[in-house]
Design a protein around this motif. Structure first.
Motif, PDB file in Angstrom:
ATOM      1  N   GLY A  10      57.716  18.599 -11.400  1.00  0.00           N
ATOM      2  CA  GLY A  10      56.590  19.467 -11.712  1.00  0.00           C
ATOM      3  C   GLY A  10      55.553  18.844 -12.627  1.00  0.00           C
ATOM      4  O   GLY A  10      54.560  19.489 -12.957  1.00  0.00           O
ATOM      5  N   SER A  11      55.739  17.597 -13.015  1.00  0.00           N
ATOM      6  CA  SER A  11      54.840  16.966 -13.969  1.00  0.00           C
ATOM      7  C   SER A  11      53.792  16.092 -13.287  1.00  0.00           C
ATOM      8  O   SER A  11      53.948  15.671 -12.137  1.00  0.00           O
ATOM      9  CB  SER A  11      55.629  16.093 -14.954  1.00  0.00           C
ATOM     10  N   THR A  12      52.739  15.790 -14.027  1.00  0.00           N
ATOM     11  CA  THR A  12      51.744  14.824 -13.562  1.00  0.00           C
ATOM     12  C   THR A  12      52.371  13.445 -13.428  1.00  0.00           C
ATOM     13  O   THR A  12      52.045  12.696 -12.498  1.00  0.00           O
ATOM     14  CB  THR A  12      50.563  14.782 -14.543  1.00  0.00           C
ATOM     15  N   ALA A  13      53.282  13.114 -14.328  1.00  0.00           N
ATOM     16  CA  ALA A  13      53.934  11.808 -14.280  1.00  0.00           C
ATOM     17  C   ALA A  13      54.658  11.592 -12.958  1.00  0.00           C
ATOM     18  O   ALA A  13      54.639  10.489 -12.399  1.00  0.00           O
ATOM     19  CB  ALA A  13      54.907  11.670 -15.445  1.00  0.00           C
ATOM     20  N   SER A  14      55.298  12.625 -12.439  1.00  0.00           N
ATOM     21  CA  SER A  14      56.029  12.481 -11.178  1.00  0.00           C
ATOM     22  C   SER A  14      55.087  12.153 -10.030  1.00  0.00           C
ATOM     23  O   SER A  14      55.424  11.366  -9.136  1.00  0.00           O
ATOM     24  CB  SER A  14      56.823  13.757 -10.868  1.00  0.00           C
ATOM     25  N   VAL A  15      53.902  12.753 -10.031  1.00  0.00           N
ATOM     26  CA  VAL A  15      52.918  12.471  -8.984  1.00  0.00           C
ATOM     27  C   VAL A  15      52.350  11.069  -9.161  1.00  0.00           C
ATOM     28  O   VAL A  15      52.144  10.333  -8.184  1.00  0.00           O
ATOM     29  CB  VAL A  15      51.803  13.532  -8.992  1.00  0.00           C
ATOM     30  N   ALA A  16      52.120  10.664 -10.411  1.00  0.00           N
ATOM     31  CA  ALA A  16      51.636   9.301 -10.677  1.00  0.00           C
ATOM     32  C   ALA A  16      52.600   8.260 -10.133  1.00  0.00           C
ATOM     33  O   ALA A  16      52.190   7.254  -9.540  1.00  0.00           O
ATOM     34  CB  ALA A  16      51.418   9.108 -12.173  1.00  0.00           C
ATOM     35  N   LYS A  17      53.894   8.514 -10.304  1.00  0.00           N
ATOM     36  CA  LYS A  17      54.891   7.562  -9.814  1.00  0.00           C
ATOM     37  C   LYS A  17      55.012   7.615  -8.294  1.00  0.00           C
ATOM     38  O   LYS A  17      55.172   6.578  -7.645  1.00  0.00           O
ATOM     39  CB  LYS A  17      56.233   7.820 -10.491  1.00  0.00           C
ATOM     40  N   PRO A  44      47.185   4.617 -11.141  1.00  0.00           N
ATOM     41  CA  PRO A  44      46.861   4.422 -12.555  1.00  0.00           C
ATOM     42  C   PRO A  44      46.403   5.726 -13.187  1.00  0.00           C
ATOM     43  O   PRO A  44      45.822   6.584 -12.524  1.00  0.00           O
ATOM     44  CB  PRO A  44      45.728   3.388 -12.525  1.00  0.00           C
ATOM     45  N   VAL A  45      46.684   5.864 -14.467  1.00  0.00           N
ATOM     46  CA  VAL A  45      46.410   7.096 -15.211  1.00  0.00           C
ATOM     47  C   VAL A  45      45.359   6.844 -16.280  1.00  0.00           C
ATOM     48  O   VAL A  45      45.431   5.858 -17.018  1.00  0.00           O
ATOM     49  CB  VAL A  45      47.699   7.636 -15.864  1.00  0.00           C
ATOM     50  N   ILE A  46      44.385   7.736 -16.346  1.00  0.00           N
ATOM     51  CA  ILE A  46      43.438   7.768 -17.456  1.00  0.00           C
ATOM     52  C   ILE A  46      43.848   8.930 -18.349  1.00  0.00           C
ATOM     53  O   ILE A  46      43.902  10.080 -17.904  1.00  0.00           O
ATOM     54  CB  ILE A  46      41.987   7.966 -16.974  1.00  0.00           C
ATOM     55  N   LYS A  98      52.555   5.767 -23.773  1.00  0.00           N
ATOM     56  CA  LYS A  98      52.860   4.553 -23.017  1.00  0.00           C
ATOM     57  C   LYS A  98      54.337   4.186 -23.131  1.00  0.00           C
ATOM     58  O   LYS A  98      54.948   3.711 -22.172  1.00  0.00           O
ATOM     59  CB  LYS A  98      51.988   3.397 -23.504  1.00  0.00           C
ATOM     60  N   ALA A  99      54.920   4.421 -24.289  1.00  0.00           N
ATOM     61  CA  ALA A  99      56.309   4.015 -24.520  1.00  0.00           C
ATOM     62  C   ALA A  99      57.308   4.937 -23.844  1.00  0.00           C
ATOM     63  O   ALA A  99      58.411   4.499 -23.492  1.00  0.00           O
ATOM     64  CB  ALA A  99      56.596   3.959 -26.022  1.00  0.00           C
ATOM     65  N   LEU A 100      56.948   6.208 -23.634  1.00  0.00           N
ATOM     66  CA  LEU A 100      57.915   7.170 -23.123  1.00  0.00           C
ATOM     67  C   LEU A 100      58.408   6.805 -21.725  1.00  0.00           C
ATOM     68  O   LEU A 100      59.592   6.962 -21.418  1.00  0.00           O
ATOM     69  CB  LEU A 100      57.301   8.577 -23.111  1.00  0.00           C
ATOM     70  N   ASP A 101      57.514   6.324 -20.879  1.00  0.00           N
ATOM     71  CA  ASP A 101      57.912   5.941 -19.528  1.00  0.00           C
ATOM     72  C   ASP A 101      57.103   4.713 -19.103  1.00  0.00           C
ATOM     73  O   ASP A 101      55.970   4.840 -18.627  1.00  0.00           O
ATOM     74  CB  ASP A 101      57.679   7.093 -18.548  1.00  0.00           C
ATOM     75  N   PRO A 102      57.673   3.528 -19.251  1.00  0.00           N
ATOM     76  CA  PRO A 102      56.952   2.291 -18.906  1.00  0.00           C
ATOM     77  C   PRO A 102      56.551   2.207 -17.435  1.00  0.00           C
ATOM     78  O   PRO A 102      55.703   1.383 -17.073  1.00  0.00           O
ATOM     79  CB  PRO A 102      57.967   1.195 -19.261  1.00  0.00           C
ATOM     80  N   GLU A 103      57.148   3.059 -16.568  1.00  0.00           N
ATOM     81  CA  GLU A 103      56.777   3.045 -15.156  1.00  0.00           C
ATOM     82  C   GLU A 103      55.387   3.636 -14.929  1.00  0.00           C
ATOM     83  O   GLU A 103      54.752   3.388 -13.897  1.00  0.00           O
ATOM     84  CB  GLU A 103      57.822   3.822 -14.347  1.00  0.00           C
ATOM     85  N   ILE A 104      54.909   4.428 -15.893  1.00  0.00           N
ATOM     86  CA  ILE A 104      53.578   5.023 -15.791  1.00  0.00           C
ATOM     87  C   ILE A 104      52.547   4.004 -16.269  1.00  0.00           C
ATOM     88  O   ILE A 104      52.656   3.443 -17.358  1.00  0.00           O
ATOM     89  CB  ILE A 104      53.476   6.300 -16.651  1.00  0.00           C
ATOM     90  N   ASN A 105      51.544   3.792 -15.449  1.00  0.00           N
ATOM     91  CA  ASN A 105      50.475   2.841 -15.776  1.00  0.00           C
ATOM     92  C   ASN A 105      49.309   3.582 -16.426  1.00  0.00           C
ATOM     93  O   ASN A 105      48.419   4.092 -15.745  1.00  0.00           O
ATOM     94  CB  ASN A 105      50.015   2.120 -14.513  1.00  0.00           C
ATOM     95  N   ILE A 106      49.350   3.673 -17.759  1.00  0.00           N
ATOM     96  CA  ILE A 106      48.222   4.274 -18.479  1.00  0.00           C
ATOM     97  C   ILE A 106      47.181   3.179 -18.649  1.00  0.00           C
ATOM     98  O   ILE A 106      47.298   2.293 -19.493  1.00  0.00           O
ATOM     99  CB  ILE A 106      48.672   4.854 -19.831  1.00  0.00           C
ATOM    100  N   ALA A 107      46.148   3.264 -17.803  1.00  0.00           N
ATOM    101  CA  ALA A 107      45.201   2.160 -17.679  1.00  0.00           C
ATOM    102  C   ALA A 107      43.925   2.361 -18.482  1.00  0.00           C
ATOM    103  O   ALA A 107      43.101   1.443 -18.565  1.00  0.00           O
ATOM    104  CB  ALA A 107      44.848   1.970 -16.208  1.00  0.00           C
TER     105      ALA A 107
END
Length: 449
Positions: free
Chosen positions: A100-107, A112-114, A134-143
């Motif tokens: 249900g999170s934005t992170a799940s859709v990003a993955k 890339p995430v702004i 950034k540290a919570l989930d390194p798989e997420i690309n906070i660009a």
């Protein structure tokens, strides 16, 4: 090309910024908008801004492959996808997993995430926020980062330097505080775009602010770094009806909350959709089944009650045993009344608007009664968000759904059944109920003839 605009929490201005970016980019690109989560209102602004229908991407409704399938179908002949997140980047259905999170859709989309930050009174602490995200989930690309609600240019420059030097993350823009770009809110969130005559004026204003505040060329460059999606694609809906059928869909300033895929799944099951207005039309279209979605009937209850021809024809349609499916606002419309204003009267109950939210949650439902869209024993995921409630003094018929997560309409149940009419507060997405359209169109063909 694709980019996700995610927040660090609530009140960061995601919808204003996202819609402004969509509008600004639309001057040069064919932009496909998306919204993470089950929201209906934000996508209405996206659609106005781009001219393309905004679609929902939701990992509670959809498997990863279905998210990709929906994305890729929508991106046909489009240049860039701009995806507005929901709440904070990592907020989902619980405090641990991604569902249900934005992170799940990003993955799922490898996008890339702004990160959008409410930077009011923050300088170095904004860098701490970015580091934590950034540290919570390194798989997420906070660009990249966008700073919202900065006090002035000096505040922006200090905060930008802090983030870029400490976190090594690029700040691509900052937006000065300006209450004139805010838009009024209603009990379900932002006022729906269809109801607001000057919505386009606001969207143009947001776009002008964005063009003066954000490096859009750099945003496009970041979006262009998203890799090609090559893994498994899972279809969103099933096909089951091969016979032509006519489905009338209520769509006007009152009823306009529909997931685009729900309507497309009906068409994929050989339905010809005919739109009508319960508010403005005197006559119901010639149809085999009716679909009445959510909206704001409580705001138009008197006007709806005055359209007696429409009320009578819908009631007659029901009495002829033809199928009607109604969600949330549609449920209210089919009740005996909304407050003291008479409505269709299929169900002998009164619906009323309350001063606080009655249900706001992802739901899980178990089907306990065969009905026009589902079969006994099935389970499905849904969503409920309403300030109204149905007053049931004595339940006439058993309800169709047992709510195992969420609240429902009555005693942890939902799905009022009367003849072949089904009405529920639970909003259903076809990805979570893949046989929805096949069952409904089959019911309409068999019962509508």
């Amino acid at each position: 090309m694709r980019i996700i605009l995610a927040g660090t929490g609530s009140a960061v201005g995601k919808t204003t910024i996202s819609t402004g970016i969509m509008k600004a980019l639309s001057e040069k690109y064919n932009v496909q908008p998306f919204k993470v989560g089950p929201d209906y209102i934000d996508p209405s602004y996206h659609t106005l801004a781009t001219g393309n229908t905004s679609r929902n991407l939701d990992s509670f409704f959809m498997k990863k492959g279905q998210i990709r399938d929906s994305y890729l179908k929508a991106m046909d002949k489009k240049d860039i996808a701009v995806i507005e997140g929901v709440r904070g980047l990592y907020e989902g259905i619980d405090s641990i997993n991604d569902i249900g999170s934005t992170a799940s859709v990003a993955k799922a989309l490898k996008a890339p995430v702004i990160l959008i930050i409410n930077s009011r009174s923050l300088v170095k602490s904004a860098a701490a926020l970015v580091l934590g995200f950034k540290a919570l989930d390194p798989e997420i690309n906070i660009a990249g980062v966008i700073l919202n609600k900065v006090k002035n240019k000096a505040h922006f420059e200090k905060t930008k330097r802090s983030i870029e030097e400490i976190t090594k993350t690029e700040v691509i823009g900052g937006i000065i505080r300006d209450e004139s770009i805010s838009i009024e809110q209603r009990h379900l969130g932002l006022v729906p775009a269809r109801e607001r005559e000057n919505s386009l004026k606001f969207i143009d204003l947001w776009s002008d602010v964005i063009k003066n505040s954000i490096d859009l060329d750099r945003l496009v460059e970041i979006a262009n770094t998203a890799p090609k999606i090559t893994s498994e694609i899972i279809p969103i809906w099933n096909k089951g009806n091969r016979q032509p059928v006519k489905i009338a869909v209520a769509y006007d300033e009152v009823f306009n909350f529909y997931y685009k895929e729900n309507l497309e799944s009906l068409e994929a099951n050989n339905a010809k959709i005919q739109y009508f207005s319960p508010l403005n039309d005197e006559d119901l279209p010639d149809a085999d089944g009716l679909y009445i979605g959510g909206g704001y009937p409580e705001l138009f209850s008197k006007e709806l009650s005055q359209n007696k021809s429409m009320l009578t024809q819908i009631k007659e349609f029901h009495l002829e045993n033809r199928p009607i499916f109604a969600e949330c606002g549609g449920l209210m419309y089919l009740m005996n009344s909304i407050h003291d204003d008479r409505q269709v009267g299929i169900y002998p109950y009164k619906s009323v608007l309350t001063d606080r939210v009655q249900a706001l949650k992802y739901t899980i439902a178990e089907v306990t009664q065969d009905n026009i869209i589902s079969k006994k024993g099935e389970t499905f995921n849904g969503h409920e968000f309403h300030y109204s409630k149905v007053i049931v003094n004595e339940l006439k018929n058993p309800l169709a759904f047992k709510i195992t997560r969420g609240k429902g309409s009555y005693n942890l149940q939902d799905g009022f059944i009367e003849k072949n009419t089904l009405a529920s507060y639970v909003h259903t997405h076809v990805a979570a109920m893949p046989d929805f359209a096949a069952n409904f169109t089959t019911s309409a063909k068999e019962l509508g003839d």
